[in-house]
Structures are given as C-alpha cells and as structure tokens.
Design a protein around this motif. Structure first.
Motif, short mmCIF file in Angstrom:
data_model
loop_
_atom_site.label_atom_id
_atom_site.label_comp_id
_atom_site.label_asym_id
_atom_site.label_seq_id
_atom_site.Cartn_x
_atom_site.Cartn_y
_atom_site.Cartn_z
N LEU A 41 1.99 4.96 -7.50
CA LEU A 41 1.24 4.45 -8.66
C LEU A 41 -0.24 4.60 -8.34
N PRO A 42 -0.75 5.83 -8.38
CA PRO A 42 -2.07 6.12 -7.81
C PRO A 42 -3.27 5.38 -8.39
N PHE A 43 -3.21 4.88 -9.60
CA PHE A 43 -4.37 4.18 -10.15
C PHE A 43 -4.24 2.67 -10.04
N TRP A 44 -3.16 2.21 -9.44
CA TRP A 44 -2.96 0.79 -9.19
C TRP A 44 -3.49 0.47 -7.80
N PHE A 45 -3.96 -0.75 -7.62
CA PHE A 45 -4.47 -1.17 -6.32
C PHE A 45 -4.07 -2.62 -6.07
N PHE A 46 -4.11 -3.02 -4.81
CA PHE A 46 -3.74 -4.37 -4.41
C PHE A 46 -5.01 -5.16 -4.12
N ALA A 47 -5.17 -6.29 -4.81
CA ALA A 47 -6.33 -7.15 -4.59
C ALA A 47 -6.01 -8.56 -5.07
N GLU A 48 -6.50 -9.54 -4.37
CA GLU A 48 -6.37 -10.94 -4.77
C GLU A 48 -4.92 -11.33 -5.07
N GLY A 49 -4.00 -10.85 -4.24
CA GLY A 49 -2.61 -11.25 -4.34
C GLY A 49 -1.81 -10.63 -5.47
N THR B 69 4.77 -11.70 -8.83
CA THR B 69 5.94 -12.46 -9.24
C THR B 69 5.72 -13.92 -8.87
N HIS B 70 5.73 -14.77 -9.87
CA HIS B 70 5.36 -16.17 -9.67
C HIS B 70 6.39 -16.98 -8.88
N SER B 71 7.68 -16.80 -9.17
CA SER B 71 8.68 -17.66 -8.53
C SER B 71 8.71 -17.51 -7.00
N PRO B 72 8.75 -16.29 -6.45
CA PRO B 72 8.67 -16.23 -4.98
C PRO B 72 7.23 -16.16 -4.47
N ARG B 73 6.27 -16.15 -5.38
CA ARG B 73 4.83 -16.15 -5.04
C ARG B 73 4.42 -14.96 -4.18
N GLY B 74 4.61 -13.79 -4.74
CA GLY B 74 4.20 -12.59 -4.04
C GLY B 74 4.51 -11.35 -4.85
N ILE B 75 4.33 -10.21 -4.23
CA ILE B 75 4.60 -8.92 -4.86
C ILE B 75 6.05 -8.55 -4.56
N THR B 76 6.84 -8.33 -5.61
CA THR B 76 8.24 -7.97 -5.45
C THR B 76 8.51 -6.65 -6.17
N GLU B 77 9.74 -6.20 -6.08
CA GLU B 77 10.13 -4.98 -6.77
C GLU B 77 9.94 -5.10 -8.28
N LYS B 78 10.01 -6.31 -8.81
CA LYS B 78 9.78 -6.53 -10.24
C LYS B 78 8.39 -6.05 -10.65
N ASP B 79 7.41 -6.29 -9.81
CA ASP B 79 6.03 -5.89 -10.13
C ASP B 79 5.90 -4.38 -10.17
N PHE B 80 6.49 -3.71 -9.21
CA PHE B 80 6.41 -2.25 -9.19
C PHE B 80 7.18 -1.63 -10.35
N ALA B 81 8.34 -2.19 -10.67
CA ALA B 81 9.14 -1.66 -11.79
C ALA B 81 8.38 -1.82 -13.10
N LEU B 82 7.75 -2.96 -13.30
CA LEU B 82 6.99 -3.17 -14.53
C LEU B 82 5.75 -2.28 -14.57
N ALA B 83 5.08 -2.11 -13.46
CA ALA B 83 3.91 -1.21 -13.41
C ALA B 83 4.31 0.21 -13.79
N GLU C 136 0.83 -1.21 0.00
CA GLU C 136 0.00 0.00 0.00
C GLU C 136 0.87 1.26 0.00
N GLU C 137 1.95 1.24 0.73
CA GLU C 137 2.86 2.38 0.76
C GLU C 137 3.50 2.61 -0.60
N LYS C 138 3.96 1.54 -1.25
CA LYS C 138 4.60 1.66 -2.55
C LYS C 138 3.60 2.07 -3.63
N LEU C 139 2.34 1.70 -3.47
CA LEU C 139 1.32 2.06 -4.46
C LEU C 139 0.98 3.55 -4.43
N LYS C 140 1.43 4.28 -3.43
CA LYS C 140 1.21 5.73 -3.40
C LYS C 140 1.88 6.40 -4.59
#
Length: 125
Positions: free
Chosen positions: A22-30, A77-91, A16-20
């Motif tokens: 990326l204002p139109f992105w939200f966290f839901a369902e993993g 991110t599938h390999s560690p099964r969670g949200i990582t810096e890779k997801d934020f960088a790609l977003a 939630e802190e990192k999504l600040k």
C-alpha cells in the motif's frame, strides 16, 4: 480466518512490511494513514462519502479529516487497540474503489475526463 489471526496486533516492523503493498499509506500515531488530494469541495465530499460507505459496510470506523481539497484517513482496530488485518483489508478496498478508473478498462464506462474542467481526484499515477 480464525479470531486469533483476524485480531492479531501487528508490531511496527510488521506494519512497515505490510505497507509495502500500500505504497501511499504510512504508519503514524498508532494508525495506518492515507491522504487523498481532490479537485475541490464537491470531490472531497464524494470521496468522504465513498470511504464512509466502505467503512460502514465493513463495520470499521476510521478517523477522517477533510479539507477543501483533500482528506486523510486513519485506520486502527479499536477493540484490540492496534493495527490488525482488518485495517489492511479496508485500506486495500478503499484504494480499489477510490482509484477505480473505468476509462482505462476499455469498456462502455468512459470515466472522468482528464480535463481540468471535470477534475475529480488527483490520481497517483
């Protein structure tokens, strides 16, 4: 970037802190998610193909749902099964490319006219 930092799995409060930033992105369902509205089917296909290119270049594979006038992207991110810096960088890269408006830069590229006949994507501004 070390392997440990790159694959750090963020907890919900950290997400939630990192999504600040990326204002139109939200966290839901993993996953972190974003919906884009387009002007119709052709524009939707262009956006999906653009996102697909960025994801393939990054070797990161999202879930994408598309309708006539929009898409929803879900990144995790599938390999560690969670949200990582890779997801934020790609977003951030997706936002940069999808919302690029060359007409506002004052260069030789005009950008898409704001006329409904030439509508492409619904910019968030």
């Amino acid at each position: 970037m070390t392997e440990l930092v790159r694959d750090h799995i963020y907890q919900p409060a950290e997400i939630e802190e990192k999504l600040k930033d990326l204002p139109f992105w939200f966290f839901a369902e993993g996953a972190i998610r974003r919906r884009y509205k387009t002007s119709g089917w052709k524009a939707t296909l262009m956006v999906v193909n653009t996102v697909g290119h960025l994801c393939e270049a990054a070797w990161h594979h999202p879930e994408i749902k598309m309708t006539y006038a929009g898409i929803e992207i879900a990144l995790s991110t599938h390999s560690p099964r969670g949200i990582t810096e890779k997801d934020f960088a790609l977003a951030r890269k997706i936002e940069e490319v999808i919302f690029w408006q060359p007409g506002r830069e004052g260069g030789v590229l005009e950008g898409t006219p704001r006329d409904a006949a030439f509508a492409y994507i619904d910019y968030d501004d």
